[in-house]
Design a protein around this motif. Structure first.
Motif: not given
Lengths: 204, 268, 651
Positions: C261-267, C292-296, C358-366
């Protein structure tokens, strides 16, 4: 980041939020998530069939599925989808009566399919414990019924709204987006119907 | 100092530290291996694996040192004390550097591929005709070994020095994994499937089999011994076993596997 | 009465209905369907009433919770064709005029949901960390000295799965919810109710998860309570182990729904809700990483759900998805066979590998955003960074079988999966190029956040390099399934994702709470975390090379030295994380008041007042340049600059 308030931006966004586009994208992604689930079910089916070359797949003593019944059920599902297509076409042409008729027919067919599917699942010639094929087949049927049950919310809602005449030629995002779900459920029904025909268990 | 001036120090540091670390590794690795950092190697497969790991270590030293040196140099040289009042040079990227970076990445990857596929080919070499055939049957929480050439079974694994072994691994209940650390032998024991692994033990001694896949309450106790002995010792053991073997013991182990093999047409 | 109106609906009424739902569901199955003579082990019955009762309880518990918090109100009124809620009603649902109670309700305001997520994930992290401490206690000395082995296995399983769920929730949770809508200039998420629903699902998932250690006590079939499988829940063992696995599967399915749900919402939010002028090439990297994480999450999670559904139905309905053997083998058990044990490995890892990215992609962004802010330099290659992120997204779906190099399944394909796995180091390498290039010749401001950026660089580098060892088939055959692997993925997930997360909390804390986190405690906890973390997992690399399998309660004295070091370091790590938590709580209550833009960042969230008002922006800003344009004059706090000419495009 430079921003300005009230001025004309560099972009050509006409309005800030595309309300209709939002619903459309959201529903598309929801359907994609659902498709992925179905994809893994189909992969599991193909996988189990692939690694079980012989008798293990569909053990002796269990009967094959009744093709007449499944054809009839799939036909109902397709008919429901076609009625929906008709309604969708009608709403774009602005033919209000046909919209109501199409949606109502589609909804009735949907509910009939649901009832008959539940009955079909209750009278399968095998149980879920009858081997790999039987397990997969029951899971497919159950997933289809889950689709139909969840869709019941959409079906009732859209029918009431159509009968209230809330969908017009200009505003009918509800029909478009629920259509994505509707068509996908029909497609899944067809996939579940064809899979045991294309890749059957070994016949005895 | 301009950009080029800044580049000189870290590059010198990078090269020097890399060479120092590589030299350190070269001289220290055998000592550490002796001291027990890695298990004593006892088969061709293990030799192969650790040779590859050694090459990877040499390859990764410059990569590791490069990133660390440049990050540390940035940290110490460009550090602003407190909140910065001015801004850094507004560089948006450097296409040439990107090109070199990508090229270096692909060169490294190609080297990895060459090493990897070469090692894979050695790993996947078919068992020679002289190979000893051992069927490993895992169950909670023991391993059972059947010597199909001699029709005997045992709960301790006896192998012959310098004679290739073909392990055929399966399980009777849940996933297990058959691992002899010193020999680099590892094959999952998957219920209903046969998994083969070929290795040649090349050192006499006593080793351990460990289960590598969590298989229930006593997973950590699923260790048994491996004995690598000379051909004559092994021959003596075999003839002893054949003379004392009770008829029923072999049948008990063999039955489920026989059923498995018959049922599935593709395996023989 | 006004207090009843405040408490119904709220999480409190939800909890009451959830409890009622659980009791009704389980008791119905046990007493009514099961009748007087229900039996733990009756082969004549299909399935097991004990488990069926629990499952029915969990399902009704979920429904009770959702009804109790009022999640069905809008779907029902939509279904019945009632009047659509007007703007005032929407604002009321978003918590307008409510005080603290809005944090304990089905509230649609994305900032409230973000804070709820922050608290829930912090609690999850605390419990997961507690599990880690217990594991290290057991492994401190050989001989399973602290707990019995089945308890140890349960702790290992719960620690693993809980930590994975925690880190999954990070991306969509605290930051995806709180920061991203403001970052892209939106008033809220695309579907605010779906957003509130996703945190509701996570909470109920955690409630189900809490059942695990208590299920199966007194069960005559299985010896121990809990679940023995490890977080990989391979179907063969999961079908056989104690009934705690039902709670695990149910909880993870619910948490998976939450993250989908969160992923669909975010995209959708990012696609449809960007402010005028916020083109795709003007979005900060945090947004790209989260996409990226949401897609995964949207594409991969279903695989795990299928796996878990199959496990539940194998256990409860006696299907045979994972039972491969012939009919004779399971005679009398009710299982026929015809499944495959490899199926569970494939289904799990098809989810499992994209999931670690998925875990690490948002951290890449941050981390890239934070490196840019604290170096006062634009990102070194904006498009390079996007290429890196998206390259990882695409490739991560093509590598899952490197977890099965020794499984015997299609060994011919090992070459391909080795190649694709090693290829993924190219896009990951681009991230390092961007990080190093961004910091090069910057004005590096060493805040604790920047410390975490350096820590990320260090640990993810080690995690990545050891990943190369594991991607190579001959080396992996030796290292697979050992402590080396454990150390490797802790270096990527703790050292990568979690360091990024801890830095990000520190970075966005002023925006979320209006207060700064304490710098001194921050540095102490930072160094404690670094020393403890590296000590723990370097020691684990060492015992892994020595040949210690993972997930063992007991080990040979050969590995005693390394494990003692790892345990002591782990306690240092645990103490430092507690200190970090203390810092969060202390600063939330009594930290110094933050200015509007304490770090001098250029992204949109810092132009809003703190606390961010409902609907974020008085007037939606029009964006005219990229997010890293430090050359432009600083915007006065709280008031965006007006009528600035378009800046240079980002290259």
């Amino acid at each position: 980041m430079e921003i300005s308030l009230g001025g004309q931006g560099a972009s050509s966004h006409a309005s800030h939020i595309d309300e209709e586009g939002k619903v459309r994208v959201g529903m598309l992604f929801y359907v994609v998530v659902d498709i992925m689930f179905a994809l893994f079910l189909v992969s599991a089916y193909v996988f189990l069939r692939g690694v079980n070359v012989n008798n293990l797949w569909f053990p002796d003593g269990t009967q094959n599925i009744d093709l007449t019944q499944t054809t009839f059920l799939t036909g109902l599902m397709v008919a429901s989808g076609l009625c929906f297509v008709l309604a969708h076409w009608a709403v774009r042409q602005g033919i209000g009566g046909l919209v109501k008729l199409g949606i109502t027919l589609a909804a009735i067919l949907w509910i009939v399919t649901l009832i008959l599917n539940v009955q079909y699942m209750g009278h399968l010639p095998f149980t879920q414990s009858g081997g790999g094929f039987a397990s997969m087949y029951v899971l497919f049927t159950a997933y289809h019924i889950y689709h139909l049950l969840l869709g019941l919310m959409f079906v009732i809602g859209i029918t009431i709204r159509a009968l209230q005449g809330r969908y017009t030629r200009e505003r009918h995002m509800g029909i478009t987006t629920i259509g994505y779900y509707w068509y996908w459920v029909v497609v899944f029904g067809i996939v579940g119907y064809l899979l045991p025909i294309i890749l059957p268990g070994p016949m005895h | 100092m301009n950009s080029r001036g800044h580049l000189r120090t870290p590059i010198i540091l990078w090269v020097v530290i890399s060479i120092l670390l590589a030299a350190l590794y070269y001289f220290l690795a055998p000592v550490l291996a002796q001291a027990g950092v890695i298990p004593p190697l006892a088969s061709d497969v293990a030799d192969n694996a650790y040779q590859i790991m050694a090459i990877f270590t040499y390859l990764s030293i410059p990569v590791f040192v490069g990133v660390v040196v440049f990050a540390a140099y940035s940290l110490f040289t460009f550090r602003s004390h407190g909140r910065p009042t001015d801004i850094g040079p507004q560089i948006h990227g450097n296409t040439r550097l990107l090109g070199w970076w990508l090229a270096a990445s692909f060169v490294l990857i190609t080297v990895l591929y060459v090493i990897g596929f070469n090692g894979l080919a050695q790993l996947e070499a078919a068992a020679p005709a002289s190979a000893l055939h051992v069927r490993v049957t895992a169950q909670q929480w023991i391993f059972n070994y059947t010597y199909t050439d001699y029709n005997i079974s045992s709960s301790t694994l006896y192998l012959v020095e310098n004679q290739p072994v073909e392990f055929t691994v399966t399980s009777m209940d849940v996933h297990h994994s058959f691992w002899i650390p010193e020999m680099g032998v590892k094959a999952d024991a998957v219920p209903g499937e046969l998994n083969t692994f070929v290795a040649t033990p090349n050192k006499l001694g006593h080793y351990t089999v460990r289960c590598m896949e969590l298989c229930g309450v006593l997973h950590s106790d699923m260790n048994t011994n491996v004995v690598v002995e000379t051909a004559s010792q092994f021959g003596t053991w075999i003839s002893q076993q054949m003379s004392v073997r009770p008829a029923s013991m072999f049948a008990a182990v063999q039955l489920p596997e026989a059923a498995l093999l018959d049922a599935s047409g593709k395996r023989s | 009465m006004s207090w009843t109106r405040k408490l119904v609906p709220s999480y409190f009424s939800g909890a009451v209905l959830a409890a009622i739902g659980f009791i009704v569901g389980s008791q119905y199955v046990w007493r009514v369907i099961g009748g007087a003579n229900w039996d733990f082990n009756d082969p004549g019955l299909i399935g097991n009433f004990l488990e069926q009762g629990f499952l029915a309880g969990f399902v009704l518990m979920t429904f009770g919770w959702l009804i109790g918090i009022g999640a069905f109100k809008y779907p029902l009124s939509w279904m019945l064709g009632l009047k659509d809620p007007d703007h005032n009603e929407e604002l009321r649902l978003a918590g307008k005029g409510d005080g603290i109670i809005r944090y304990f309700r089905f509230t649609t305001d994305h900032k409230v949901v973000g804070i709820q997520y922050l608290v829930v994930t912090m609690i999850m992290l605390a419990f997961g960390g507690l599990g880690a401490m217990l594991i290290r206690t057991e492994l401190m000395f050989p001989g399973a000295w602290a707990f019995p082995k089945e308890t140890y296995n349960t702790i290992v399983t719960m620690h693993g799965m809980l930590m994975i769920l925690t880190v999954i929730s990070f991306f969509v949770g605290p930051f995806g919810n709180f920061v991203i809508p403001i970052m892209i200039g939106a008033r809220d998420m695309a579907f605010p109710r779906l957003n509130a629903l996703s945190i509701a699902f996570l909470i109920i998932a955690m409630a189900v998860y809490a059942f695990i250690p208590f299920m199966g006590i007194g069960d005559p079939i299985t010896t121990g309570a809990g679940v023995q499988t490890g977080w990989t829940v391979y179907g063969t063992l999961a079908d056989q182990t104690g009934i705690g696995v039902d709670a695990l599967a149910m909880a993870v399915i619910l948490a998976g729904i939450s993250s989908q749900m969160g992923a669909v919402n975010l995209i959708t939010t990012v696609i449809a809700m960007r402010a005028p002028g916020m083109s795709y090439t003007r979005m900060p990297m945090t947004v790209w990483g989260s996409i990226g994480a949401s897609i995964l999450a949207a594409l991969g999670t279903a695989s795990l759900t299928v796996d878990l559904v199959m496990i539940i139905s194998d256990r409860v309905f006696r299907t045979s998805f994972f039972f491969a053997a012939t009919a004779g083998d399971y005679a009398g058990s009710g299982y026929v066979g015809g499944g495959s044990a490899w199926l569970t490995q494939n289904l799990f890892w098809f989810f499992g590998h994209p999931e670690v990215y998925l875990l690490v992609l948002p951290a890449f962004g941050f981390v890239m955003d934070m490196a840019s802010v604290f170096s006062r330099k634009p990102l070194f290659g904006y498009k390079t960074a996007i290429l890196g992120l998206m390259g990882v997204v695409v490739l991560s779906f093509l590598v899952w079988m490197h977890h099965e190099f020794v499984s015997g399944f299609l060994p011919e394909l090992r070459g391909f999966y080795m190649a694709s796995t090693e290829l993924i180091s190219v896009p990951t390498g681009l991230i390092f190029l961007v990080l190093l290039g961004t910091m090069w010749r910057g004005r590096i401001w060493m805040t604790v956040t920047m410390g975490f950026v350096f820590a990320f660089t260090w640990s993810f580098l080690i995690g990545g390099i050891t990943g190369i060892y594991l991607s190579d088939v001959p080396a992996d055959v030796q290292l697979h399934g050992g402590m080396f692997v454990t150390a490797h993925f802790h270096y990527t997930i703790v050292g990568g994702a979690l360091m990024g997360f801890l830095g990000a909390v520190y970075y966005w804390f002023p925006k979320m709470t209006g207060r700064m986190m304490d710098e001194k405690i921050g540095w102490i906890s930072f160094w404690g975390i670094q020393i403890g973390f590296n000590g723990t997992f370097l020691a684990m690399f060492y015992v892994g090379l020595q040949g210690m399998p993972r997930r063992v309660a007991d080990y040979s004295p050969l590995f005693a030295g390394g494990n003692l070091v790892a345990s002591i370091s782990a306690f240092v790590l645990g103490a430092s994380v507690i200190l970090y938590f203390y810092n969060v709580i202390y600063s939330w209550k009594a930290g110094p008041i933050a200015e509007a833009n304490p770090w001098g960042a250029k992204t949109l969230e810092w132009t809003t007042p703190t606390p961010v008002p409902l609907e974020n922006f008085g007037e939606i800003p029009v964006v005219t340049s990229g997010p890293y344009n430090y050359a432009e004059p600083a915007t006065p706090s709280g008031v965006p600059a007006r009528g600035v000419e378009a800046g240079p495009a980002i290259g």
